[in-house]
Design a protein around this motif. Structure first.
Motif, short mmCIF file in Angstrom:
data_model
loop_
_atom_site.label_atom_id
_atom_site.label_comp_id
_atom_site.label_asym_id
_atom_site.label_seq_id
_atom_site.Cartn_x
_atom_site.Cartn_y
_atom_site.Cartn_z
N SER A 119 10.16 17.11 11.49
CA SER A 119 9.04 18.05 11.35
C SER A 119 7.79 17.25 11.03
CB SER A 119 9.32 19.06 10.23
OG SER A 119 10.52 19.77 10.49
N VAL A 120 6.75 17.48 11.80
CA VAL A 120 5.52 16.68 11.67
C VAL A 120 4.30 17.59 11.55
CG1 VAL A 120 4.06 14.92 12.74
CG2 VAL A 120 6.55 14.82 13.04
N ILE A 121 3.50 17.31 10.52
CA ILE A 121 2.15 17.89 10.45
C ILE A 121 1.21 16.78 10.87
CG2 ILE A 121 0.42 18.98 8.99
CD1 ILE A 121 2.63 19.85 7.10
N SER A 122 0.78 16.83 12.12
CA SER A 122 -0.01 15.72 12.64
C SER A 122 -1.39 15.67 11.99
CB SER A 122 -0.15 15.84 14.16
OG SER A 122 -0.92 16.96 14.52
N GLY A 123 -1.79 14.47 11.64
CA GLY A 123 -3.10 14.26 11.05
C GLY A 123 -3.13 14.41 9.56
N ALA A 124 -2.01 14.79 8.92
CA ALA A 124 -2.03 14.98 7.47
C ALA A 124 -2.20 13.68 6.72
CB ALA A 124 -0.73 15.67 7.03
N TRP A 125 -1.94 12.56 7.37
CA TRP A 125 -2.15 11.26 6.73
C TRP A 125 -3.61 11.07 6.31
CZ3 TRP A 125 -5.87 9.21 9.70
CH2 TRP A 125 -5.90 9.58 11.05
N ALA A 126 -4.53 11.87 6.89
CA ALA A 126 -5.95 11.73 6.55
C ALA A 126 -6.27 12.30 5.17
CB ALA A 126 -6.82 12.40 7.61
N VAL A 127 -5.39 13.15 4.63
CA VAL A 127 -5.67 13.77 3.34
C VAL A 127 -5.74 12.72 2.23
CG1 VAL A 127 -4.84 15.40 1.60
CG2 VAL A 127 -4.73 16.00 4.04
N PRO A 128 -4.78 11.78 2.10
CA PRO A 128 -4.93 10.74 1.07
C PRO A 128 -6.18 9.91 1.23
CG PRO A 128 -2.67 10.81 1.88
CD PRO A 128 -3.48 11.67 2.79
N LEU A 129 -6.61 9.68 2.48
CA LEU A 129 -7.86 8.94 2.69
C LEU A 129 -9.04 9.77 2.19
CD1 LEU A 129 -7.33 7.46 6.28
CD2 LEU A 129 -6.81 6.43 4.07
N PHE A 130 -9.01 11.04 2.51
CA PHE A 130 -10.07 11.94 2.09
C PHE A 130 -10.17 11.99 0.56
CE2 PHE A 130 -10.60 16.47 0.71
CZ PHE A 130 -11.98 16.55 0.86
N ARG A 131 -9.04 11.91 -0.14
CA ARG A 131 -9.02 12.01 -1.58
C ARG A 131 -9.18 10.66 -2.28
NH1 ARG A 131 -6.32 16.39 -3.87
NH2 ARG A 131 -5.08 15.01 -5.20
N SER A 132 -9.23 9.59 -1.52
CA SER A 132 -9.30 8.27 -2.14
C SER A 132 -10.74 7.92 -2.52
CB SER A 132 -8.75 7.21 -1.18
OG SER A 132 -9.64 7.00 -0.11
N ALA A 133 -10.87 6.83 -3.26
CA ALA A 133 -12.18 6.37 -3.70
C ALA A 133 -12.57 5.08 -2.98
CB ALA A 133 -12.19 6.15 -5.21
N ARG A 134 -12.04 4.88 -1.78
CA ARG A 134 -12.33 3.66 -1.03
C ARG A 134 -13.65 3.79 -0.29
NH1 ARG A 134 -6.93 2.76 2.37
NH2 ARG A 134 -8.20 1.04 3.22
N ALA A 135 -14.22 2.65 0.05
CA ALA A 135 -15.46 2.64 0.82
C ALA A 135 -15.21 3.28 2.17
CB ALA A 135 -15.96 1.20 0.98
N PHE A 136 -16.21 3.99 2.70
CA PHE A 136 -16.03 4.74 3.93
C PHE A 136 -15.74 3.84 5.12
CE2 PHE A 136 -17.31 7.29 7.60
CZ PHE A 136 -16.56 8.44 7.35
N SER A 137 -16.33 2.66 5.12
CA SER A 137 -16.07 1.74 6.23
C SER A 137 -14.59 1.36 6.28
CB SER A 137 -16.93 0.48 6.09
OG SER A 137 -16.67 -0.17 4.85
N ASP A 138 -13.98 1.19 5.09
CA ASP A 138 -12.54 0.89 5.06
C ASP A 138 -11.72 2.10 5.49
OD1 ASP A 138 -13.17 -1.62 4.13
OD2 ASP A 138 -12.86 -1.09 2.00
N LEU A 139 -12.21 3.29 5.07
CA LEU A 139 -11.48 4.50 5.44
C LEU A 139 -11.46 4.69 6.95
CD1 LEU A 139 -12.69 7.08 2.77
CD2 LEU A 139 -10.62 5.68 2.75
N ARG A 140 -12.59 4.39 7.60
CA ARG A 140 -12.67 4.57 9.05
C ARG A 140 -11.68 3.66 9.76
NH1 ARG A 140 -14.16 2.08 13.28
NH2 ARG A 140 -15.19 3.08 15.08
N ALA A 141 -11.59 2.39 9.36
CA ALA A 141 -10.67 1.46 10.00
C ALA A 141 -9.22 1.87 9.76
CB ALA A 141 -10.92 0.04 9.48
N GLU A 142 -8.95 2.30 8.53
CA GLU A 142 -7.59 2.71 8.22
C GLU A 142 -7.22 3.99 8.97
OE1 GLU A 142 -3.88 2.43 6.00
OE2 GLU A 142 -5.41 1.10 6.84
N ALA A 143 -8.16 4.91 9.09
CA ALA A 143 -7.89 6.15 9.82
C ALA A 143 -7.58 5.86 11.28
CB ALA A 143 -9.08 7.10 9.70
#
Length: 568
Positions: free
Chosen positions: A436-460
């Motif tokens: 069972s997959v909720i596609s794209g849910a991996w973005a929620v931890p990125l959204f809630r993190s305190a990382r720099a946005f440039s890092d978030l973009r590459a990780e996303a």
């Protein structure tokens, strides 16, 4: 004409061969023995001297017998000719090996054959009807030439076969006879055997079969069709072979199995099976009852053993089938569930799922640092370690072991695109897997993190690429797993129905409607987060259509923006 004569082909275990020859002769059957030239002269002379006291035992001319070559046929012919010449009272000739063991009193066999004086017992089937050949050579063993012994000169054997195939070299059967195949161990009437050995065309037939592969399984099987008045296409000798064409060897613990067969003779008997020789080389008072031989009574046991050896138990791998990728009897031992994205959307999902379904719920067992087993265990059943390096050496076997070691209790695993992906293809091919997959849910931890946005973009971008490959695998037509995929937007809009379906499928406690739902994270501002990723050139398409629910002034494209904060 009545009477039974026995031709014995021996090449080792001469002490056992002597014991069996004495048993045949003591029951009134003349015996002609052929000893392979591989037997040293000293051993042969000792063997012959030991049987010198019995005047119905003869020794014929010796030949070199290599498996699959003409020598075995030459030995059989020499011994059969001596039998017919020296013992005119013989009505049937029984071909046996030194490892054959009579299972019933010999008189039972003599009487059985006396009631069928014109019947030849020889397995004889056309090449198109033979299901047991192993190695791809059935009709080709007659149309090609085989001057090299397969066991001693395998490279020459294979090379010469390949050459003949390329040159399209073929041979024709002499005088249009139809080739037949069957067990080497036969019992022929005197009339049929005499006709074969005195055939005016024997020289032609011998020259042809001299270059046939394994001629002892086709020479008499073919020529008996020319002269026999009645053929029973079966052998009176119990001889079993495994899936590789190798004969089964009978040991002491097969005693009851052999008794149940009601057969007259069995091979191959282990030379040190003292219990078998003592049990069967006995007088009639202690022997088995008279009954029709029925090897089919034990065929089921052999079939079950062969199936266990080649297929094994579902989800259990062993050396006999591991190198054969098409021999899996189920990739894993039991059903299990894999969830991707749920723990990202629901922080307490694992505890809720365990409470709702009663299943064993693990965390990310393929996480980069270690396998996160349920309740923080470091070692699971079967001494399965949480070591990432041990797990990643063979991730599919790690999963197989986890399911095997915990069979009887359904396992639930968390997976994500940040995890090791080595077992994803295995899961997709596994009919026991429910993914069972909720596609794209991996973005929620990125959204809630305190990382720099440039890092978030590459990780996303990296995580989306990984999950996209996984979804392609799950959507492949060859996938056997049960797969359910929701976009994050669709799932977040109506989570009750998917959660209810999951609970109904895997949980014994879920016969009622769900009332206790896990708490979803606050997604306020998540749509704007996705829009900012788009503005930075990264297209987050796996989440579905999330609305932008924050004012336009919040849209910042600078690379030093403040991280998103969850509203309390």
């Amino acid at each position: 004409m009545s009477g039974l004569g026995v031709v014995m082909l021996v090449h080792n275990a001469l002490d056992r061969a002597e014991q069996v020859a004495r048993h045949w002769a003591g029951s009134g059957c003349p015996v002609v023995i052929h000893a392979d030239t591989s037997v040293s002269r000293k051993a042969f002379e000792k063997f012959r001297k030991a049987l010198r006291d019995i005047d119905t035992i003869r020794f014929c001319k010796r030949h070199r017998c290599e498996w699959g070559t003409w020598g075995i046929l030459a030995a059989t012919q020499s011994a059969s000719e001596m039998m017919l010449r020296d013992f005119p009272e013989v009505g049937h000739v029984f071909l046996a090996s030194g490892s054959c063991l009579p299972l019933r009193p010999v008189q039972h066999l003599v009487d059985y054959l006396a009631e069928r004086p014109r019947t030849d017992f020889i397995e004889s089937a056309t090449t198109t009807d033979v299901p047991w050949t192993v190695g791809g050579l059935d009709s080709e063993r007659f149309t090609l030439r085989f001057p090299f012994a397969w066991k001693k000169h395998r490279r020459l054997f294979d090379s010469y076969v390949t050459l003949q195939r390329r040159l399209r070299i073929t041979r024709r059967m002499p005088h249009g006879i139809v080739p037949h195949m069957g067990s080497q161990w036969w019992c022929l009437t005197r009339q049929t055997l005499t006709a074969i050995l005195h055939d005016p065309e024997r020289e032609t037939y011998d020259a042809f079969f001299r270059r046939v592969w394994i001629p002892d399984e086709s020479y008499f099987q073919t020529l008996s069709r020319l002269y026999s008045q009645h053929i029973e296409s079966r052998s009176l000798t119990l001889s079993k072979f495994d899936f590789q064409g190798k004969p089964h060897i009978f040991y002491d613990d097969h005693l009851q199995l052999l008794r149940r067969s009601d057969c007259f003779v069995a091979r191959k008997i282990w030379p040190r099976a003292d219990r078998l020789y003592e049990a069967f080389l006995t007088d009639e008072a202690h022997a088995m009852k008279r009954t029709e031989p029925n090897p089919g009574k034990i065929d089921r046991i052999f079939s079950r053993a062969a199936d266990r050896r080649t297929r094994g138990r579902p989800g259990l791998y062993m050396h006999s089938r591991l190198p054969n990728p098409t021999w899996e009897n189920g990739l894993t031992a039991a059903s299990y569930s894999v969830f991707q994205g749920f723990a990202d959307l629901y922080p307490d999902f694992e505890a809720w799922l365990a409470r709702t379904t009663g299943c064993k719920v693990h965390g990310h067992v393929f996480a980069p640092d270690r396998a996160h087993f349920s309740a923080g265990q470091r070692v699971m059943h079967g001494a399965l370690s949480d070591s990432a390096s041990a797990r990643d050496y063979r991730p599919q076997f790690f999963l197989t072991n986890l399911i095997w070691n915990t069979r009887g209790e359904r396992q639930c695993l968390q997976l994500g695109p940040m995890d090791h992906q080595g077992a994803t293809g295995f899961m997709a091919r596994d009919a026991n897997a429910q993914v069972s997959v909720i596609s794209g849910a991996w973005a929620v931890p990125l959204f809630r993190s305190a990382r720099a946005f440039s890092d978030l973009r590459a990780e996303a971008a990296r995580l989306q690429k990984t999950e996209s490959r996984f979804l392609d695998i799950l959507r492949d037509p060859a996938t056997k797993a049960s797969v359910r995929i929701w976009t994050m937007a669709d799932f977040a809009a109506a989570p009750l129905e998917p959660l209810q379906a999951i609970a109904d499928t895997i949980g014994p406690k879920s016969s009622r409607r769900l009332s206790d739902l896990p708490k979803m994270v606050d997604l306020t501002g998540f749509g704007q987060f996705l829009q900012d990723l788009k503005n930075e050139g990264m297209h987050p398409y796996l989440m579905g259509d999330f609305p932008v629910d924050t004012p336009a002034s919040h849209n910042r494209s600078d690379r030093t923006r403040k991280p998103y904060q969850v509203k309390k």
